[in-house]
Design an enzyme around this catalytic site. Structure first.
Site, PDB file in Angstrom:
ATOM      1  N   GLU A 211      79.354 -26.375 164.892  1.00 19.01           N
ATOM      2  CA  GLU A 211      79.315 -25.014 164.364  1.00 19.01           C
ATOM      3  C   GLU A 211      78.279 -24.180 165.110  1.00 19.01           C
ATOM      4  O   GLU A 211      77.088 -24.495 165.109  1.00 19.01           O
ATOM      5  CB  GLU A 211      78.979 -25.034 162.877  1.00 19.01           C
ATOM      6  CG  GLU A 211      78.945 -23.643 162.254  1.00 19.01           C
ATOM      7  CD  GLU A 211      78.597 -23.676 160.779  1.00 19.01           C
ATOM      8  OE1 GLU A 211      78.735 -22.625 160.131  1.00 19.01           O
ATOM      9  OE2 GLU A 211      78.172 -24.734 160.277  1.00 19.01           O
TER      10      GLU A 211
ATOM     11  N   HIS B  19      76.380 -21.420 164.693  1.00 22.07           N
ATOM     12  CA  HIS B  19      75.935 -20.637 163.534  1.00 22.07           C
ATOM     13  C   HIS B  19      74.715 -19.807 163.908  1.00 22.07           C
ATOM     14  O   HIS B  19      73.881 -20.233 164.698  1.00 22.07           O
ATOM     15  CB  HIS B  19      75.583 -21.613 162.401  1.00 22.07           C
ATOM     16  CG  HIS B  19      75.294 -20.964 161.079  1.00 22.07           C
ATOM     17  ND1 HIS B  19      74.126 -20.278 160.825  1.00 22.07           N
ATOM     18  CD2 HIS B  19      76.025 -20.903 159.937  1.00 22.07           C
ATOM     19  CE1 HIS B  19      74.145 -19.815 159.583  1.00 22.07           C
ATOM     20  NE2 HIS B  19      75.291 -20.175 159.023  1.00 22.07           N
TER      21      HIS B  19
ATOM     22  N   ASP C 176      80.944 -19.301 164.274  1.00 21.79           N
ATOM     23  CA  ASP C 176      80.618 -18.693 162.985  1.00 21.79           C
ATOM     24  C   ASP C 176      80.199 -17.260 163.294  1.00 21.79           C
ATOM     25  O   ASP C 176      79.184 -17.032 163.958  1.00 21.79           O
ATOM     26  CB  ASP C 176      79.488 -19.461 162.295  1.00 21.79           C
ATOM     27  CG  ASP C 176      79.135 -18.889 160.936  1.00 21.79           C
ATOM     28  OD1 ASP C 176      78.706 -17.716 160.892  1.00 21.79           O
ATOM     29  OD2 ASP C 176      79.267 -19.595 159.926  1.00 21.79           O
TER      30      ASP C 176
ATOM     31  N   HIS D 134      84.821 -20.270 161.474  1.00 21.25           N
ATOM     32  CA  HIS D 134      84.240 -19.803 160.221  1.00 21.25           C
ATOM     33  C   HIS D 134      84.236 -18.278 160.245  1.00 21.25           C
ATOM     34  O   HIS D 134      83.441 -17.659 160.964  1.00 21.25           O
ATOM     35  CB  HIS D 134      82.807 -20.318 160.071  1.00 21.25           C
ATOM     36  CG  HIS D 134      82.744 -21.747 159.638  1.00 21.25           C
ATOM     37  ND1 HIS D 134      81.566 -22.447 159.562  1.00 21.25           N
ATOM     38  CD2 HIS D 134      83.717 -22.605 159.242  1.00 21.25           C
ATOM     39  CE1 HIS D 134      81.815 -23.682 159.155  1.00 21.25           C
ATOM     40  NE2 HIS D 134      83.118 -23.794 158.957  1.00 21.25           N
TER      41      HIS D 134
ATOM     42  N   GLU E 117      84.691 -17.347 154.909  1.00 25.89           N
ATOM     43  CA  GLU E 117      83.434 -17.954 154.463  1.00 25.89           C
ATOM     44  C   GLU E 117      82.516 -16.855 153.943  1.00 25.89           C
ATOM     45  O   GLU E 117      81.795 -16.203 154.703  1.00 25.89           O
ATOM     46  CB  GLU E 117      82.754 -18.720 155.592  1.00 25.89           C
ATOM     47  CG  GLU E 117      81.510 -19.457 155.123  1.00 25.89           C
ATOM     48  CD  GLU E 117      80.823 -20.236 156.233  1.00 25.89           C
ATOM     49  OE1 GLU E 117      80.173 -21.243 155.916  1.00 25.89           O
ATOM     50  OE2 GLU E 117      80.923 -19.841 157.415  1.00 25.89           O
TER      51      GLU E 117
END
Length: 331
Positions: A146, A148, A178, A267, A303
């Site tokens: 991920e 992020h 993400d 995401h 999300e």
């Protein structure tokens, strides 16, 4: 879904964290609610949030989970696993060999439950990927890391992973972007939450200015704290304002184009979608076409991370987000 060949929409159960923590739903109840509201069929589950047995899964639970999936008509798309070295308070961090086995346990569980993708984290050192990738290949599962906030495509850690991906050329490794890493502004709802916590407008003005500056998020958070303390702002108010540095970051949304080829799951981070179908902080009109036109055919799970500071209805927010994504993808 947008089409059989284009990006699909779904949801991560993480969006419903407030509903989960307040015990409004257990896992079967939440999955049935998602199905009833038409927010699937593709779903992501956070292993340690939703599965009591995790990181191991018994044959009995796996059978019951598959029955539940069949009942609801949902499609397990991604299981989020963890890369922690610090597993228990007061204990020393686990060594590399134990960390590798820890990941293998979680990958086995993901495969056992029928998830084709496992979300991993950058806490897994890049030099351990050669030990894990072959095992993921044996299981027939893809491990996506991920990306992020505060990371984005150009972050040094992402670059290092990309070099190892090129070296290994494994079909079991990929990216999970993400979108919080490429926010264009701080969500109005997050600023409102800081106001409710007591933050003054002068502090929020300082936050918005520093947040837009170049540099690493932790450095900018330190700069805000230093300046705000000097101006007499309370530590608790500074802490409330500083959330913006750690769950979203201001990087170029077009930078995701560099990761499209190896993206295995997405995401669709968001903080709030207004009545006009516009997200508060993230430029979806720029980001989604990059993946659609780049050939991504996997799932974008909604999300909602507004639950970190807000109590709005998560189901309604997810509905709005999915409607926005479908509109943009179809344009």
């Amino acid at each position: 879904m947008t089409s059989a060949t284009g990006p699909q929409v779904g949801v991560t159960l993480y969006s419903f964290t407030n509903e989960w923590l307040s015990r409004q739903f257990d896992l079967p109840g939440l999955l049935h609610e998602v199905a009833k509201r038409g927010l699937g069929p593709n779903i992501e589950i956070i292993g340690f949030q939703s599965l009591k047995e995790f990181p191991d899964i018994s044959d009995d639970f796996a059978a019951r989970f598959k029955d539940l999936i069949a009942e609801t008509g949902l499609n397990p798309t991604s299981l989020a696993i963890n890369s922690d070295r610090f597993l228990k308070p007061g204990q020393q961090p686990i060594d590399d060999a134990t960390l590798v086995e820890y990941h293998k346990r979680q990958l086995r569980s993901a495969a056992k439950l029928g998830f084709p993708v496992a979300r991993s984290q950058f806490a897994l050192p890049v030099h351990l990927l050669p030990e894990i990738a072959p095992y993921a290949e044996e299981l027939g599962i893809v491990m996506g890391v991920e990306v992020h906030a505060p990371m984005w495509a150009g972050h040094p850690a992402v670059q290092a992973y990309g070099e190892m991906y090129d070296k290994l050329n494994s079909p079991a490794l990929g990216w999970i972007p993400d979108f919080g890493g490429t926010a264009s502004r701080i969500p109005a709802s997050m600023l409102d939450a800081a106001r409710r916590a007591g933050a003054k407008e002068s502090l929020l003005d300082m936050l918005k200015e520093i947040w837009l500056e170049p540099g690493m998020s932790h450095e900018k958070a330190g700069k805000l704290r230093e300046k705000a303390l000097a101006d007499g702002h309370a530590p608790a108010h500074i802490q409330a304002a500083s959330l913006a540095f750690f769950i979203l970051a201001n990087n170029d949304p077009k930078s995701w184009a560099a990761l499209v080829d190896r993206t295995v799951h997405i995401h669709g981070k968001f903080y709030g979608v207004d009545d006009d179908g516009v997200e508060e902080a993230i430029d979806y009109e720029t980001i989604l076409p990059l993946f659609r036109d780049g050939g991504f055919t996997g799932t974008i799970v909604s999300e909602w991370e507004g639950h970190a500071y807000d109590t709005r209805d998560a189901f309604e927010q997810v509905r709005r987000h999915q409607a926005m994504c479908r509109r943009i993808l179809a344009s």
